[in-house]
Design a protein around this motif. Structure first.
Motif, PDB file in Angstrom:
ATOM      1  N   LEU B 122       7.247   7.653  -3.576  1.00  0.00           N
ATOM      2  CA  LEU B 122       8.395   8.076  -4.360  1.00  0.00           C
ATOM      3  C   LEU B 122       7.959   8.186  -5.815  1.00  0.00           C
ATOM      4  CD1 LEU B 122      11.095   5.799  -2.699  1.00  0.00           C
ATOM      5  CD2 LEU B 122      10.909   8.270  -2.519  1.00  0.00           C
ATOM      6  N   PRO B 123       8.624   9.033  -6.609  1.00  0.00           N
ATOM      7  CA  PRO B 123       8.207   9.161  -8.017  1.00  0.00           C
ATOM      8  C   PRO B 123       8.325   7.826  -8.761  1.00  0.00           C
ATOM      9  CG  PRO B 123      10.279  10.310  -7.583  1.00  0.00           C
ATOM     10  CD  PRO B 123       9.717   9.930  -6.268  1.00  0.00           C
ATOM     11  N   ASP B 124       7.354   7.592  -9.652  1.00  0.00           N
ATOM     12  CA  ASP B 124       7.269   6.327 -10.386  1.00  0.00           C
ATOM     13  C   ASP B 124       8.524   5.973 -11.158  1.00  0.00           C
ATOM     14  OD1 ASP B 124       4.965   5.175  -9.772  1.00  0.00           O
ATOM     15  OD2 ASP B 124       3.800   5.973 -11.460  1.00  0.00           O
ATOM     16  N   ASN B 125       9.159   7.021 -11.730  1.00  0.00           N
ATOM     17  CA  ASN B 125      10.268   6.754 -12.642  1.00  0.00           C
ATOM     18  C   ASN B 125      11.624   6.819 -11.955  1.00  0.00           C
ATOM     19  OD1 ASN B 125      10.198   9.394 -12.085  1.00  0.00           O
ATOM     20  ND2 ASN B 125      10.288  10.129 -14.197  1.00  0.00           N
ATOM     21  N   LEU B 126      11.610   6.697 -10.619  1.00  0.00           N
ATOM     22  CA  LEU B 126      12.857   6.771  -9.871  1.00  0.00           C
ATOM     23  C   LEU B 126      13.813   5.678 -10.347  1.00  0.00           C
ATOM     24  CD1 LEU B 126      14.237   8.318  -7.593  1.00  0.00           C
ATOM     25  CD2 LEU B 126      13.340   6.650  -5.994  1.00  0.00           C
ATOM     26  N   VAL B 127      13.233   4.492 -10.611  1.00  0.00           N
ATOM     27  CA  VAL B 127      14.046   3.391 -11.134  1.00  0.00           C
ATOM     28  C   VAL B 127      13.569   3.060 -12.529  1.00  0.00           C
ATOM     29  CG1 VAL B 127      14.939   1.081 -10.683  1.00  0.00           C
ATOM     30  CG2 VAL B 127      14.103   2.467  -8.793  1.00  0.00           C
ATOM     31  N   GLY B 128      14.219   3.665 -13.537  1.00  0.00           N
ATOM     32  CA  GLY B 128      14.105   3.266 -14.940  1.00  0.00           C
ATOM     33  C   GLY B 128      12.778   3.045 -15.652  1.00  0.00           C
ATOM     34  N   GLY B 129      11.627   3.550 -15.180  1.00  0.00           N
ATOM     35  CA  GLY B 129      10.399   3.451 -15.965  1.00  0.00           C
ATOM     36  C   GLY B 129       9.840   2.054 -16.097  1.00  0.00           C
ATOM     37  N   ALA B 209       9.512   0.705  -0.893  1.00  0.00           N
ATOM     38  CA  ALA B 209       9.142   2.123  -0.968  1.00  0.00           C
ATOM     39  C   ALA B 209       9.194   2.646  -2.401  1.00  0.00           C
ATOM     40  CB  ALA B 209      10.072   2.955  -0.074  1.00  0.00           C
ATOM     41  N   THR B 210       9.949   1.979  -3.291  1.00  0.00           N
ATOM     42  CA  THR B 210      10.049   2.507  -4.658  1.00  0.00           C
ATOM     43  C   THR B 210       8.744   2.336  -5.436  1.00  0.00           C
ATOM     44  OG1 THR B 210      10.962   0.395  -5.443  1.00  0.00           O
ATOM     45  CG2 THR B 210      12.537   2.106  -4.859  1.00  0.00           C
ATOM     46  N   PHE B 211       7.835   1.482  -4.956  1.00  0.00           N
ATOM     47  CA  PHE B 211       6.570   1.350  -5.694  1.00  0.00           C
ATOM     48  C   PHE B 211       5.338   1.224  -4.816  1.00  0.00           C
ATOM     49  CE2 PHE B 211       8.311  -2.883  -5.137  1.00  0.00           C
ATOM     50  CZ  PHE B 211       7.227  -3.604  -4.692  1.00  0.00           C
ATOM     51  N   PHE B 212       5.478   1.387  -3.490  1.00  0.00           N
ATOM     52  CA  PHE B 212       4.354   1.171  -2.578  1.00  0.00           C
ATOM     53  C   PHE B 212       4.049   2.486  -1.879  1.00  0.00           C
ATOM     54  CE2 PHE B 212       2.146  -1.370   0.725  1.00  0.00           C
ATOM     55  CZ  PHE B 212       1.699  -2.437  -0.041  1.00  0.00           C
ATOM     56  N   TYR B 213       2.799   2.706  -1.434  1.00  0.00           N
ATOM     57  CA  TYR B 213       2.495   3.934  -0.683  1.00  0.00           C
ATOM     58  C   TYR B 213       3.208   3.905   0.665  1.00  0.00           C
ATOM     59  CZ  TYR B 213      -0.782   1.287   2.234  1.00  0.00           C
ATOM     60  OH  TYR B 213      -1.337   0.390   3.102  1.00  0.00           O
ATOM     61  N   ILE B 214       3.537   5.091   1.177  1.00  0.00           N
ATOM     62  CA  ILE B 214       4.228   5.193   2.463  1.00  0.00           C
ATOM     63  C   ILE B 214       3.297   5.917   3.433  1.00  0.00           C
ATOM     64  CG2 ILE B 214       6.309   6.034   3.627  1.00  0.00           C
ATOM     65  CD1 ILE B 214       7.618   6.238   0.839  1.00  0.00           C
ATOM     66  N   SER B 215       2.957   5.280   4.550  1.00  0.00           N
ATOM     67  CA  SER B 215       2.145   5.950   5.566  1.00  0.00           C
ATOM     68  C   SER B 215       2.512   5.374   6.927  1.00  0.00           C
ATOM     69  CB  SER B 215       0.652   5.756   5.290  1.00  0.00           C
ATOM     70  OG  SER B 215       0.204   4.558   5.865  1.00  0.00           O
ATOM     71  N   PRO B 216       2.197   6.100   8.014  1.00  0.00           N
ATOM     72  CA  PRO B 216       2.596   5.599   9.338  1.00  0.00           C
ATOM     73  C   PRO B 216       1.951   4.242   9.675  1.00  0.00           C
ATOM     74  CG  PRO B 216       1.993   7.905   9.470  1.00  0.00           C
ATOM     75  CD  PRO B 216       1.613   7.439   8.099  1.00  0.00           C
ATOM     76  N   THR B 217       0.770   3.955   9.093  1.00  0.00           N
ATOM     77  CA  THR B 217       0.083   2.721   9.482  1.00  0.00           C
ATOM     78  C   THR B 217       0.382   1.557   8.541  1.00  0.00           C
ATOM     79  OG1 THR B 217      -1.814   3.545   8.298  1.00  0.00           O
ATOM     80  CG2 THR B 217      -1.850   3.793  10.677  1.00  0.00           C
ATOM     81  N   VAL B 218       1.216   1.783   7.525  1.00  0.00           N
ATOM     82  CA  VAL B 218       1.478   0.714   6.563  1.00  0.00           C
ATOM     83  C   VAL B 218       2.105  -0.509   7.255  1.00  0.00           C
ATOM     84  CG1 VAL B 218       3.790   1.474   5.851  1.00  0.00           C
ATOM     85  CG2 VAL B 218       2.374   0.238   4.251  1.00  0.00           C
ATOM     86  N   GLY B 219       2.791  -0.251   8.377  1.00  0.00           N
ATOM     87  CA  GLY B 219       3.442  -1.330   9.106  1.00  0.00           C
ATOM     88  C   GLY B 219       2.484  -2.390   9.615  1.00  0.00           C
ATOM     89  N   GLU B 220       1.260  -1.987   9.953  1.00  0.00           N
ATOM     90  CA  GLU B 220       0.313  -2.965  10.499  1.00  0.00           C
ATOM     91  C   GLU B 220      -0.030  -4.009   9.446  1.00  0.00           C
ATOM     92  OE1 GLU B 220      -3.410  -1.438  11.942  1.00  0.00           O
ATOM     93  OE2 GLU B 220      -3.956  -3.403  12.746  1.00  0.00           O
ATOM     94  N   THR B 221      -0.372  -3.530   8.241  1.00  0.00           N
ATOM     95  CA  THR B 221      -0.686  -4.444   7.145  1.00  0.00           C
ATOM     96  C   THR B 221       0.499  -5.344   6.837  1.00  0.00           C
ATOM     97  OG1 THR B 221      -1.926  -2.593   6.244  1.00  0.00           O
ATOM     98  CG2 THR B 221      -1.645  -4.497   4.817  1.00  0.00           C
TER      99      THR B 221
END
Lengths: 319, 287
Positions: B122-129, B209-221
């Motif tokens: 998600l874009p970095d500045n979605l929540v207030g910078g 999700a507002t600051f972490f990468y999103i990928s199908p395998t993120v669930g394993e970690t």
């Protein structure tokens, strides 16, 4: 003699397969079925017989594959000599995971296995000695026969068949020994087994160490045939998934269950990969996920379990 | 203490609050039903994609995505309970573990098919910078996410300990048969527990999700982090998950700062093995 009928027929079919199916694709497929049958049979010792579900068994597969190819890369010795090193590493890691967790409820064991597999993959990916993200290769051009490097899949086929026979022989021997008796008792009711004097954690640990060592042998055999391993092919979670799904589909805790599972799933995956290409890989694992859920929901004792329960009344499990 | 170190510590605690939130869901189910949801990390992953879809389709931020993810995940949790978990619970150990493990694969690789293997964010500045307080620079998204996660975790704890619903759930976990004799339906309570646990996971996923990468395998970690948190906190204990979550966030942050980003998970996984060897009942668990 009746008891030997099915094993006898299976043995004849397995021995004759490469003589009947002669294209390279079919022969490679046969070798792969046997390789995965070895790994799944090794998983079966702890997952099926001891009822401890390892979801990170690939770490032992990786021990074998990496020991073989790291030995070759760093000393030039034939990869096959790495096999004992791989077994030693696998048994050591299994002792580290198994000693504390096999005293606790089975969930701890499963969680620890998945974490250790992921740990091994992360460490390997960042370790130059083990080829990091690039991986390690074997002797692509054979120097002596000891390199066990062949163009045809047939020598691998018979090598794997021999190892599978040894693996199943060990399993069969264990099943009939005192340990096998204890394991069945523990799987049905650990409390009852303990009260009868079975030292449950120790018996489970023995099964786990045995399983780890044999899985490592499968990893070394993989390295001999493919002469390449990287973190994904040697330590990826999907290898763990294949081992457990093959054993569970065929029949976990049954001698020939993993072989049946491998004989169904390996051709399925190879054919879907060759038809669909790279896209097929993802689809195969959606299908694997669905199969695992369905087995768990409807037939936890797998395909061979169907025939077993037809012969005798279904066993009652307590959770 | 240098400002950077303070920043690393605060950042770690904020991340830890989110770990605590999604681990509470896992520990709730485990404590109540003695079932470990191996698809837990993939529930978080699904919630992260929901947050992404809400952003792309509706242009909405966390204000929209958090409730949508919570409701969707609660629904998924209740469905998973009725269609799968209720049945495999009565089966042998292999059915229990393979059931949710298979569900994890199904979710993960269906998402591969639907969304591809690319990492999204998600874009970095979605929540207030970014804020700067006392020389510490903090992303607003992390601060908001951390604080909301703390509040929701505390709310979850109060729900379990201070309400009649919580008492009923406790009764079912202590003795389902006795609870049934008192007029409590165990399968309803367990379904509600799955709804609450998955809903909390949905909130955690939409926040992370507002600051972490999103990928199908993120669930394993994330699943392994939840396992470590629950094991360290003590099984079934929400306060335990909170303390352990904060601690693990802090350890990850500090190890990323001192020995490098790629080793932070390695440190946490090794901690897991230490916990299993030396304190298997966790910090706050009953031995």
């Amino acid at each position: 003699m009746k008891k030997l009928l099915w094993p006898g027929i299976t043995a004849v079919l397995l021995l004759a397969y490469p003589l009947v199916f002669t294209t390279p694709f079919q022969q490679r497929l046969g070798a792969l079925v046997l390789l995965y049958a070895i790994a799944a049979s090794a998983w079966n010792i702890v997952g099926g017989y001891a009822g401890q579900i390892s979801v990170g068994h690939v770490v032992f597969f990786g021990c074998g594959a990496y020991a073989s190819l790291a030995l070759f890369t760093h000393t030039g010795l034939p990869p096959v000599l790495g096999m004992p090193l791989g077994i030693a590493a696998a048994v050591g890691i299994a002792a580290i995971i198994g000693t504390p967790t096999l005293r606790l409820s089975g969930h701890y064991f499963s969680m620890a296995t998945i974490a250790v597999a992921e740990l091994a993959r992360l460490v390997t990916t960042n370790t130059e000695f083990l080829g990091a993200a690039v991986g390690l290769s074997g002797p692509t051009v054979p120097r002596t026969w000891l390199d066990l490097s062949f163009i045809s899949s047939v020598p691998y086929y018979y090598l794997f068949l021999a190892v599978l026979v040894i693996t199943l022989g060990i399993t069969w021997w264990m099943e009939r020994s005192r340990i096998g008796f204890y394991l069945r008792a523990i799987r049905d009711s650990e409390k009852a087994a303990r009260s009868l004097g079975a030292r449950a954690p120790r018996v489970k640990l023995i099964a786990y160490l045995l399983s780890a060592g044999l899985t490592s042998v499968a990893g070394s055999l993989y390295a001999l045939m493919f002469q390449f391993v990287d973190p994904e092919s040697g330590l990826g979670i999907l290898i763990s998934v294949k081992m457990l799904i093959m054993a569970a589909l065929g029949g976990a805790g049954l001698l020939f269950g993993p072989l049946v599972g491998a004989a169904i799933l390996v051709p399925l995956e190879e054919i879907s990969n060759s038809l669909l290409g790279g896209r097929g890989a993802g689809l195969t694992f959606v299908l694997y996920g669905a199969i695992i859920v369905l087995i768990a929901r409807f037939r936890p004792d797998g395909i061979l379990g169907l025939f077993q329960s037809a012969r005798k009344a279904p066993e009652k499990h307590d959770a | 203490m240098s400002a950077t170190l303070v920043q690393v510590i605060v950042g770690g605690l904020l991340l830890g609050a989110i770990y605590a939130l999604f681990s509470s869901g896992l520990t709730l189910i485990w404590g109540m039903m003695n079932v470990v949801n191996f698809a837990h990390g993939d529930f978080v992953m699904v919630a992260m994609y929901i947050a992404y879809v809400v952003y792309v389709l509706l242009g909405g931020g966390p204000l929209a995505s958090v409730p949508i993810a919570a409701v969707s995940l609660a629904t998924i949790g209740i469905l998973a309970y009725f269609l799968l978990v209720r049945h495999v619970m009565r089966g042998p150990m292999i059915a229990q573990i393979l059931g949710t493990f298979g569900l994890a694969l199904l979710l993960r690789y269906s998402m591969f098919g639907a969304a591809g293997a690319n990492f999204l964010s998600l874009p970095d500045n979605l929540v207030g910078g970014t804020y700067e307080i006392f020389g510490i620079r903090l992303q607003a998204s992390r601060v908001v996410a951390g604080i909301v996660a703390l509040l929701v975790t505390a709310g979850l704890h109060l729900l379990l300990t201070r309400t009649s619903l919580g008492s009923k759930m406790l009764a079912v976990s202590e003795d389902a048969t006795a609870a049934q004799l008192m007029g409590i339906r165990p399968d309803y309570m367990q379904a509600i527990a799955w709804g609450i646990a998955a809903g909390a996971t949905g909130i955690a996923g939409a926040l992370i999700a507002t600051f972490f990468y999103i990928s199908p395998t993120v669930g394993e970690t994330l699943a392994i982090i939840a396992f470590v948190t629950v094991a360290l906190g003590g099984f079934g204990s929400v306060p335990g998950a909170l303390v352990a979550g904060l601690l693990i966030g802090l350890i990850e942050s500090l190890s990323a700062y001192w020995i490098g980003g790629v080793w932070k998970d390695v440190v946490v996984y090794i901690l897991f093995i230490f916990v299993l060897w030396f304190r298997p009942q966790g910090l706050m668990g009953k031995s």
